[in-house]
Scaffold this motif. Sequence first.
Motif, PDB file in Angstrom:
ATOM      1  N   LYS A  46     -12.832-107.290  41.245  1.00  0.00           N
ATOM      2  CA  LYS A  46     -13.902-106.615  40.507  1.00  0.00           C
ATOM      3  C   LYS A  46     -14.818-107.633  39.828  1.00  0.00           C
ATOM      4  O   LYS A  46     -16.015-107.397  39.679  1.00  0.00           O
ATOM      5  N   LYS A  82     -10.690-102.692  33.416  1.00  0.00           N
ATOM      6  CA  LYS A  82     -10.338-102.708  34.845  1.00  0.00           C
ATOM      7  C   LYS A  82      -9.556-103.975  35.196  1.00  0.00           C
ATOM      8  O   LYS A  82     -10.007-105.085  34.891  1.00  0.00           O
ATOM      9  N   GLU A  86     -15.892-103.052  30.751  1.00  0.00           N
ATOM     10  CA  GLU A  86     -17.188-102.525  31.164  1.00  0.00           C
ATOM     11  C   GLU A  86     -17.707-101.469  30.204  1.00  0.00           C
ATOM     12  O   GLU A  86     -16.936-100.675  29.662  1.00  0.00           O
ATOM     13  N   PHE A  92     -19.123 -97.986  29.151  1.00  0.00           N
ATOM     14  CA  PHE A  92     -18.824 -96.630  29.623  1.00  0.00           C
ATOM     15  C   PHE A  92     -20.137 -95.972  30.051  1.00  0.00           C
ATOM     16  O   PHE A  92     -21.099 -95.922  29.291  1.00  0.00           O
ATOM     17  N   GLU A 136     -20.698 -88.382  39.313  1.00  0.00           N
ATOM     18  CA  GLU A 136     -20.342 -89.408  40.298  1.00  0.00           C
ATOM     19  C   GLU A 136     -20.585 -88.914  41.726  1.00  0.00           C
ATOM     20  O   GLU A 136     -20.483 -87.719  42.000  1.00  0.00           O
ATOM     21  N   VAL A 144     -20.416 -97.916  40.269  1.00  0.00           N
ATOM     22  CA  VAL A 144     -19.133 -97.864  39.558  1.00  0.00           C
ATOM     23  C   VAL A 144     -18.185 -98.853  40.228  1.00  0.00           C
ATOM     24  O   VAL A 144     -17.495 -99.624  39.567  1.00  0.00           O
ATOM     25  N   GLU A 145     -18.166 -98.813  41.541  1.00  0.00           N
ATOM     26  CA  GLU A 145     -17.311 -99.728  42.300  1.00  0.00           C
ATOM     27  C   GLU A 145     -17.787 -99.761  43.738  1.00  0.00           C
ATOM     28  O   GLU A 145     -18.524 -98.885  44.184  1.00  0.00           O
TER      29      GLU A 145
HETATM   30  P1  AMP Z   1     -12.959 -97.231  40.036  1.00  0.00           P
HETATM   31  O1  AMP Z   1     -11.566 -97.465  40.543  1.00  0.00           O
HETATM   32  O2  AMP Z   1     -13.677 -98.450  39.586  1.00  0.00           O
HETATM   33  O3  AMP Z   1     -13.741 -96.307  40.904  1.00  0.00           O
HETATM   34  O4  AMP Z   1     -12.747 -96.335  38.711  1.00  0.00           O
HETATM   35  C1  AMP Z   1     -12.038 -95.127  38.776  1.00  0.00           C
HETATM   36  C2  AMP Z   1     -12.793 -94.074  38.004  1.00  0.00           C
HETATM   37  O5  AMP Z   1     -12.971 -94.487  36.647  1.00  0.00           O
HETATM   38  C3  AMP Z   1     -14.213 -93.837  38.518  1.00  0.00           C
HETATM   39  O6  AMP Z   1     -14.255 -92.942  39.566  1.00  0.00           O
HETATM   40  C4  AMP Z   1     -14.883 -93.298  37.283  1.00  0.00           C
HETATM   41  O7  AMP Z   1     -14.596 -91.918  37.129  1.00  0.00           O
HETATM   42  C5  AMP Z   1     -14.217 -94.040  36.170  1.00  0.00           C
HETATM   43  N1  AMP Z   1     -15.031 -95.203  35.774  1.00  0.00           N
HETATM   44  C6  AMP Z   1     -14.972 -96.457  36.268  1.00  0.00           C
HETATM   45  N2  AMP Z   1     -15.867 -97.267  35.676  1.00  0.00           N
HETATM   46  C7  AMP Z   1     -16.511 -96.505  34.781  1.00  0.00           C
HETATM   47  C8  AMP Z   1     -17.552 -96.756  33.814  1.00  0.00           C
HETATM   48  N3  AMP Z   1     -18.078 -97.978  33.656  1.00  0.00           N
HETATM   49  N4  AMP Z   1     -17.964 -95.732  33.050  1.00  0.00           N
HETATM   50  C9  AMP Z   1     -17.408 -94.505  33.156  1.00  0.00           C
HETATM   51  N5  AMP Z   1     -16.433 -94.206  34.032  1.00  0.00           N
HETATM   52  C10 AMP Z   1     -15.984 -95.184  34.832  1.00  0.00           C
END
Ligand code: AMP
Length: 420
Positions: free
Chosen positions: A103, A143, A185, A187, A192, A282-283
């Motif tokens: 990440k 994360k 990170e 929020f 999404e 987000v990713e």
């Molecule tokens: P990821 O594995 O990075 O997709 O994160 C899993 C879930 O966490 C995502 O689908 C989002 O719902 C939530 N998430 C991740 N990063 C953020 C962020 N910066 N702000 C709000 N929600 C987040």
Amino acid sequence: MNVLVVGSGGREHALVWKLVNSPSVETVYCAPGNPGIAELAHCVSIAADDHAGLADFVRGNGIGLTVVGPEIPLVNGIADYFSAQGLPLFGPSKAAAQLEGSKSFCKALLAKYHIPTAKYAVFTSADEAKAYIRKEGAPIVIKADGLAAGKGVVVAMELEEALAAVDSMMSDKIFGDAGSCLVVEEFMTGEEASLLAFTDGTTVVPMVAAQDHKRIFDNDCGPNTGGMGAYAPAPVLTAELQRQVAAEILQPVVDALKREGCLYQGCLYAGLMITADGPKVVEFNCRFGDPETQVVLPLLASDLAEIMLACVQGRLHEVPVNWQQQAAVCIVMAAGGYPGTYSRGEAINGIAAAQREALVFHAGTAVKDGQLVTNGGRVLGITAVNSDLAAAVDKAYEAGRQIEFDGMQYRRDIARRALR
Ligand code: AMP
Ligand code: GLY
């Protein structure tokens, strides 16, 4: 052409199903596959991380294209291993797969090329991470840097929760080495969406936008899961927003990787937050989404194998990528207790009845004494395609009601957000 699909979940079942229906494909093999896949393809018991075993099988069986489902072999360099031996494989190199595998790599690349994402900082010291979190305040997102089977993200609404996440990842090492480096990170709020794209490293062709349902219970309550259902197209990503994501996120990240010397070829998965300031990353995942694949591929009107081969050969601009003007909905039937502990070995009934209305993709199943039984948290994905989303939802639930196994749970609100 003969094709090998690597993996054993619902995503791989959907890939196999689509490839079996590709005009350019003769025989589909799957390693290791599952009982649902075995009805369509030749399953071979080679593990998804056995790069040498897979390459030997490919050479021995005249396979012209290998398609990798899960992220772990890609992050571990299966694409490099195959390409060094001249074996065509759909999926990014180890260097390019860092987009998902690290990440902090991903965030640094996005920052360097001004691609929109949440503000962040990287830490290898728990004390420094905590000091930063205290300064920024909650809500805040913690994360683990490395792969953590989709569990390495804590969205902390309270400061205490954020500080505890640092301790469990860094001191208690709940994700092992993946948590020795943390990304903290900002929020983000918004809806999404997932936009997957085919790319050969230069040309980027987005697929139909999809939305996943990560929480276990209706109305997005309860813990995160691997994904409890999906639908496509996702109206939150309007045509205008899709153009914006392609122009400001997908194409720039592929171009950035090329400039950095790691050509990205394969499926690029962008997890997006549609914020008041526009779409933000987000990713990224270096592979097809699960369960998004189970709704996106049924809408693809073109030859999947032809598209994938073109990606590997750097000529994606030459092949058509067309979509059906329909909607698809996937409901995941999960084991009781999932995403916590759950039992295996429960008899599954009703598949043939469900298949009269929908596609039944196997995710966690096995055959025991001739009976199909549960063998995972996410057991089946029921996908229905229909003229519009409301009709697809009805058809998917109608099919889902045919399925029975002890402890079965599923969400009753898949795609509801889009229908409001
Ligand atoms: P990821 O594995 O990075 O997709 O994160 C899993 C879930 O966490 C995502 O689908 C989002 O719902 C939530 N998430 C991740 N990063 C953020 C962020 N910066 N702000 C709000 N929600 C987040
Ligand atoms: N559906 C989320 C993922 O595939 O990572």
